[in-house]
Design an enzyme around this catalytic site. Structure first.
Site, PDB file in Angstrom:
ATOM      1  N   TRP A 169       0.837  -1.662   0.360  1.00  0.00           N
ATOM      2  CA  TRP A 169      -0.144   0.304  -0.075  1.00  0.00           C
ATOM      3  C   TRP A 169       0.776   0.986   0.085  1.00  0.00           C
ATOM      4  O   TRP A 169       1.484   1.228   0.831  1.00  0.00           O
ATOM      5  CB  TRP A 169      -0.877  -0.163   1.001  1.00  0.00           C
ATOM      6  CG  TRP A 169      -1.690   1.481   1.638  1.00  0.00           C
ATOM      7  CD1 TRP A 169      -2.461   1.928   0.037  1.00  0.00           C
ATOM      8  CD2 TRP A 169      -2.227   1.593   2.317  1.00  0.00           C
ATOM      9  NE1 TRP A 169      -3.914   2.877   0.666  1.00  0.00           N
ATOM     10  CE2 TRP A 169      -3.022   2.543   2.346  1.00  0.00           C
ATOM     11  CE3 TRP A 169      -1.296   1.777   4.067  1.00  0.00           C
ATOM     12  CZ2 TRP A 169      -3.378   3.902   2.761  1.00  0.00           C
ATOM     13  CZ3 TRP A 169      -2.595   2.857   4.823  1.00  0.00           C
ATOM     14  CH2 TRP A 169      -2.895   3.669   4.710  1.00  0.00           C
TER      15      TRP A 169
ATOM     16  N   ASP B 109      -1.189  -5.761   9.292  1.00  0.00           N
ATOM     17  CA  ASP B 109      -2.465  -4.746   8.866  1.00  0.00           C
ATOM     18  C   ASP B 109      -3.202  -5.512   8.151  1.00  0.00           C
ATOM     19  O   ASP B 109      -4.108  -5.897   7.702  1.00  0.00           O
ATOM     20  CB  ASP B 109      -1.586  -4.318   7.600  1.00  0.00           C
ATOM     21  CG  ASP B 109      -2.607  -2.538   7.567  1.00  0.00           C
ATOM     22  OD1 ASP B 109      -3.427  -2.620   7.614  1.00  0.00           O
ATOM     23  OD2 ASP B 109      -2.506  -2.322   6.160  1.00  0.00           O
TER      24      ASP B 109
ATOM     25  N   ALA C 100      -7.013  -4.467   7.332  1.00  0.00           N
ATOM     26  CA  ALA C 100      -8.110  -2.482   6.454  1.00  0.00           C
ATOM     27  C   ALA C 100      -9.288  -3.569   6.105  1.00  0.00           C
ATOM     28  O   ALA C 100     -10.034  -2.617   6.186  1.00  0.00           O
ATOM     29  CB  ALA C 100      -6.745  -2.032   6.222  1.00  0.00           C
TER      30      ALA C 100
ATOM     31  N   LYS D 285     -13.631   0.419   6.171  1.00  0.00           N
ATOM     32  CA  LYS D 285     -14.119  -0.133   4.978  1.00  0.00           C
ATOM     33  C   LYS D 285     -15.837  -1.102   5.402  1.00  0.00           C
ATOM     34  O   LYS D 285     -16.508  -0.347   4.875  1.00  0.00           O
ATOM     35  CB  LYS D 285     -13.518  -0.973   3.959  1.00  0.00           C
ATOM     36  CG  LYS D 285     -11.856  -0.265   3.754  1.00  0.00           C
ATOM     37  CD  LYS D 285     -11.576   0.697   3.401  1.00  0.00           C
ATOM     38  CE  LYS D 285     -10.612   0.602   3.830  1.00  0.00           C
ATOM     39  NZ  LYS D 285      -9.577   1.790   2.228  1.00  0.00           N
TER      40      LYS D 285
HETATM   41  C1  LMR Z   1      -6.465   3.162  -0.816  1.00  0.00           C
HETATM   42  O1  LMR Z   1      -5.736   2.083  -0.600  1.00  0.00           O
HETATM   43  O2  LMR Z   1      -7.135   3.640  -1.094  1.00  0.00           O
HETATM   44  C2  LMR Z   1      -7.292   3.006   1.049  1.00  0.00           C
HETATM   45  O3  LMR Z   1      -6.551   2.244   2.068  1.00  0.00           O
HETATM   46  C3  LMR Z   1      -7.737   4.675   1.060  1.00  0.00           C
HETATM   47  C4  LMR Z   1      -5.986   5.415   1.791  1.00  0.00           C
HETATM   48  O4  LMR Z   1      -6.338   5.785   2.442  1.00  0.00           O
HETATM   49  O5  LMR Z   1      -5.026   5.448   0.589  1.00  0.00           O
END
Ligand code: LMR
Length: 396
Positions: A129, A210, A212, A245
């Site tokens: 991410w 993590d 999420a 989410k």
């Molecule tokens: C994403 O990856 O788009 C989400 O987790 C929102 C973010 O904060 O980046």
């Protein structure tokens, strides 16, 4: 003094949302930031969450401070949701703090690790991410990468991953995605989790998970089978949980950091560090989202309604994966798009380079981050043909 500050480039994900909002085209499509969208393109507040909010509003008699650890009932319930029956077994060894969303949990976890060992190296997947490295690295910890995704097969780079983790020095931190890997959609299966857990335990590594997207892969329970395999086998664990989410609480910034230590004494010490870090950064987390999530989890009817709504969301995302894969396959019979339906959660990598992502934006008003990550939930019956034609034209 402030004139010394030069403007910074836009955030790689949030900047896409900003650019999308500036685009006046009626045909624009936002496949950027990871938010769920329903059939009308809205990101709804789940009805169980709305009902919990209504009850809370009627019942709340004070807004006095809660304390750095936040809502203790929420902390316990959200860890129970993640760890299941294991949570009770680990309770005495677990210190949980409510955080400012999943980002707050990751950052607080990094600060805690730095307090424990300022020289700890955090290993993140390639890719990971976009905000992992900034969030964790700003704490002062060093970051390195381990192989994870094989772009050629669009699947897990299993051998290189297990090999790399197997060679990490003792004390290394390994950041893992609990489910619905962001940005690849490629998850570890129970066999991989078992192998990683054994390596982590035998080499003295520190797992940092993590979580999420619990519930967005298959379902609430299935998505954490791997996490539970890990938690059962390792002496220490950091778990960052986000309710953005699955509870639709995005802007309420609701999350938790659960840290399992090797003994109740260690957990008690960890709790004091968590509280001090929070106090020094922001004092205490916001209350509302955690109070709402706790209420949903505590009330059998609301909980059942919420589980059903999460199931509807995941069913929709799975059907959108099939829809997009079918449209792409019809347009490009020379290419294989079945990987889209093998991957899980909100995201997949389309395999488009930055120039093609820019072309999508400039020629087709279709917005995604530069790494070519697509938010599957942004696809709809209304835009799938246009998205598929544009992507098919740029693929291969
Ligand atoms: C994403 O990856 O788009 C989400 O987790 C929102 C973010 O904060 O980046």
């Amino acid at each position: 003094m402030l004139e010394n500050l030069d403007p910074l480039p836009a955030d790689s994900i949030l900047g896409v949302t900003a650019a999308f909002r500036r685009d006046a085209s009626p045909d624009k499509v936002d496949l950027g930031v990871g938010v769920y969208r329903d059939i009308d393109g809205n990101t709804p507040v789940p009805s169980a969450v709305r009902e919990a909010e209504r009850v809370l509003l009627a019942e709340q008699v004070t807004k006095t401070y809660v304390g750095p650890a936040g809502n203790l009932d929420f902390n316990q319930r959200i860890v129970d949701l993640a760890l299941g029956p294991l949570a009770a077994r680990l309770r005495e060894r677990t210190a949980t703090i409510q955080t400012v969303g999943g980002c707050g949990a990751l950052r607080l976890g990094a600060e805690l690790l730095r307090a424990a060992n300022p020289h700890a190296v955090v290993h993140v997947s390639t890719p990971t991410w976009a905000n992992h490295e900034p969030l964790l690295g700003t704490s002062g910890l060093t970051l390195q990468r381990y192989p994870y995704y094989d772009p050629a097969t669009r699947s897990l780079a299993e051998g290189p991953l297990l090999d790399a983790v197997g060679r990490l020095p003792s004390g290394s931190v390994v950041l893992l995605h609990g489910c619905c890997h962001n940005p690849t959609g490629v998850d570890l299966d129970p066999r991989h989790w078992t192998a990683l857990a054994d390596t982590i335990a035998s080499r003295g590594l520190m797992p940092f998970v993590d979580l999420a997207y619990q519930g967005f892969g298959d379902d609430i329970e299935q998505d954490v089978v791997g996490l539970r395999i890990l938690a059962e086998r390792v002496p220490e664990l950091l778990l960052a949980i986000s309710c953005s989410k699955n509870f639709g609480l995005y802007r309420e910034r609701t999350g938790a950091l659960a840290v399992v230590g090797s003994s109740p004494q260690t957990a008690a010490a960890i709790a004091t560090h968590q509280a001090r870090i929070a106090r020094r950064l922001y004092s205490m987390p916001p209350d509302h989202g955690a109070a709402v999530a706790a209420r949903v989890l505590a009330d059998p009817k609301l909980r059942a309604d919420w589980m059903r709504e999460v199931a509807e969301m995941v069913a929709r995302m799975k059907s959108l994966r099939s829809l997009l894969a079918d449209r792409l396959a019809a347009l490009r019979p020379d290419l294989d798009f079945r990987w889209l339906t093998r991957q899980r959660g909100m995201f997949s990598l389309l395999g488009l380079d930055a120039a093609r992502v820019t072309a999508l934006r400039e020629q087709h008003h279709i917005y995604l981050p530069q790494d070519g990550r697509v938010n599957i939930a942004g696809i709809s019956d209304g835009n799938v043909d246009r998205v598929a034609r544009a992507v098919a034209g740029l693929s291969g």
